[in-house]
Write a protein that holds these residues in place. Structure first.
Motif, PDB file in Angstrom:
ATOM      1  N   VAL A 152       0.946  -1.159   0.066  1.00 33.14           N
ATOM      2  CA  VAL A 152       0.184  -0.096  -0.125  1.00 33.14           C
ATOM      3  C   VAL A 152       0.861   1.248   0.039  1.00 33.14           C
ATOM      4  CG1 VAL A 152      -1.858   1.455   1.463  1.00 33.14           C
ATOM      5  CG2 VAL A 152      -1.940  -1.094   1.327  1.00 33.14           C
ATOM      6  N   LYS A 153       0.717   1.992  -1.079  1.00 34.97           N
ATOM      7  CA  LYS A 153       1.724   3.362  -1.270  1.00 34.97           C
ATOM      8  C   LYS A 153       1.002   4.708  -0.504  1.00 34.97           C
ATOM      9  CE  LYS A 153       4.179   1.506  -4.925  1.00 34.97           C
ATOM     10  NZ  LYS A 153       4.737   1.644  -6.500  1.00 34.97           N
ATOM     11  N   VAL A 154      -0.452   4.513  -0.726  1.00 35.16           N
ATOM     12  CA  VAL A 154      -1.144   5.809  -0.118  1.00 35.16           C
ATOM     13  C   VAL A 154      -2.382   5.031   0.572  1.00 35.16           C
ATOM     14  CG1 VAL A 154      -2.493   7.847  -0.692  1.00 35.16           C
ATOM     15  CG2 VAL A 154      -0.620   7.397  -2.054  1.00 35.16           C
TER      16      VAL A 154
ATOM     17  N   THR B 159     -10.490   8.645   0.681  1.00 30.78           N
ATOM     18  CA  THR B 159     -10.735   9.700   1.833  1.00 30.78           C
ATOM     19  C   THR B 159      -9.967  10.846   1.948  1.00 30.78           C
ATOM     20  OG1 THR B 159     -11.558   7.550   2.968  1.00 30.78           O
ATOM     21  CG2 THR B 159     -11.022   9.684   4.389  1.00 30.78           C
ATOM     22  N   ARG B 160      -8.625  10.730   1.256  1.00 33.78           N
ATOM     23  CA  ARG B 160      -7.616  11.768   1.841  1.00 33.78           C
ATOM     24  C   ARG B 160      -7.786  12.753   0.646  1.00 33.78           C
ATOM     25  NH1 ARG B 160      -1.663   8.900   2.743  1.00 33.78           N
ATOM     26  NH2 ARG B 160      -1.314  11.195   2.740  1.00 33.78           N
ATOM     27  N   LEU B 161      -8.228  12.135  -0.558  1.00 34.52           N
ATOM     28  CA  LEU B 161      -8.428  13.201  -1.754  1.00 34.52           C
ATOM     29  C   LEU B 161      -9.828  13.930  -1.379  1.00 34.52           C
ATOM     30  CD1 LEU B 161      -8.014  14.177  -4.603  1.00 34.52           C
ATOM     31  CD2 LEU B 161      -9.643  12.334  -5.534  1.00 34.52           C
ATOM     32  N   VAL B 162     -10.892  13.493  -1.169  1.00 30.67           N
ATOM     33  CA  VAL B 162     -12.188  13.988  -0.961  1.00 30.67           C
ATOM     34  C   VAL B 162     -12.045  15.012   0.329  1.00 30.67           C
ATOM     35  CG1 VAL B 162     -14.634  13.982  -0.535  1.00 30.67           C
ATOM     36  CG2 VAL B 162     -13.269  12.333  -2.231  1.00 30.67           C
TER      37      VAL B 162
ATOM     38  N   GLY C  61      -9.215  15.195   2.462  1.00 33.08           N
ATOM     39  CA  GLY C  61      -7.999  16.095   3.030  1.00 33.08           C
ATOM     40  C   GLY C  61      -7.572  15.230   4.598  1.00 33.08           C
ATOM     41  N   ILE C  62      -8.355  14.402   4.977  1.00 32.48           N
ATOM     42  CA  ILE C  62      -7.955  13.869   6.263  1.00 32.48           C
ATOM     43  C   ILE C  62      -7.228  12.386   5.834  1.00 32.48           C
ATOM     44  CG2 ILE C  62      -8.666  12.707   8.145  1.00 32.48           C
ATOM     45  CD1 ILE C  62     -11.309  14.905   7.928  1.00 32.48           C
ATOM     46  N   LYS C  63      -6.019  12.146   6.503  1.00 34.90           N
ATOM     47  CA  LYS C  63      -5.392  10.927   6.587  1.00 34.90           C
ATOM     48  C   LYS C  63      -5.790  10.022   7.784  1.00 34.90           C
ATOM     49  CE  LYS C  63      -1.008   8.700   6.640  1.00 34.90           C
ATOM     50  NZ  LYS C  63       0.373   8.671   6.691  1.00 34.90           N
TER      51      LYS C  63
END
Length: 134
Positions: free
Chosen positions: A76-78, A83-86, A88-90
């Motif tokens: 898993v690279k990202v 969720t992160r794209l939409v 902005g939360i990791k």
């Protein structure tokens, strides 16, 4: 193609939208068809979000808000790319998932508000809004 030539979604009454007619609020058939699709997308998004909310509540109750998530792995690279794209939360903890759901719930509520009578009358704007939910 619309399912029906009438608009029956408000208290202005049933409006005939055939042959280029407009409803009492100014809506035409193209906008009405787009509004119906928008409402259907909101229903689906709300259903999935409600299921997610139920799971996150259960997990937080069982493990606590600070329980770490392990959503990585060797290949898993990202983590959680959508969720992160939409949002902005990791998401790193269960509490982070709660914040993600709050964001989703707010967006669904605002999108449903656009479908209310007299709020939006342009079919292209309605189509753009429901494409954000899909």
């Amino acid at each position: 193609m619309p399912d029906c030539d009438l608009c029956c979604l408000c208290t202005f009454g049933k409006c005939d939208l055939t042959a280029g007619k407009r409803g009492a609020c100014g809506l035409d058939m193209a906008a009405q068809s787009s509004r119906i699709v928008l409402i259907a997308c909101c229903i689906g998004a709300a259903t999935h979000t409600a299921h997610s909310r139920h799971m996150v509540h259960h997990l937080i109750e069982k493990y606590g808000r600070r329980y770490p998530l392990d959503i990585g792995g060797l290949n898993v690279k990202v983590e959680a790319p959508i969720t992160r794209l939409v949002t902005g939360i990791k998401p790193e903890t269960l509490g982070d998932l709660d914040e993600v759901l709050e964001y989703a719930e707010e967006q669904i509520t605002q999108t449903v508000a656009v479908a209310h009578t007299g709020q939006e009358g342009n079919n292209l704007d309605l189509n753009q809004k429901h494409s954000m939910l899909v």
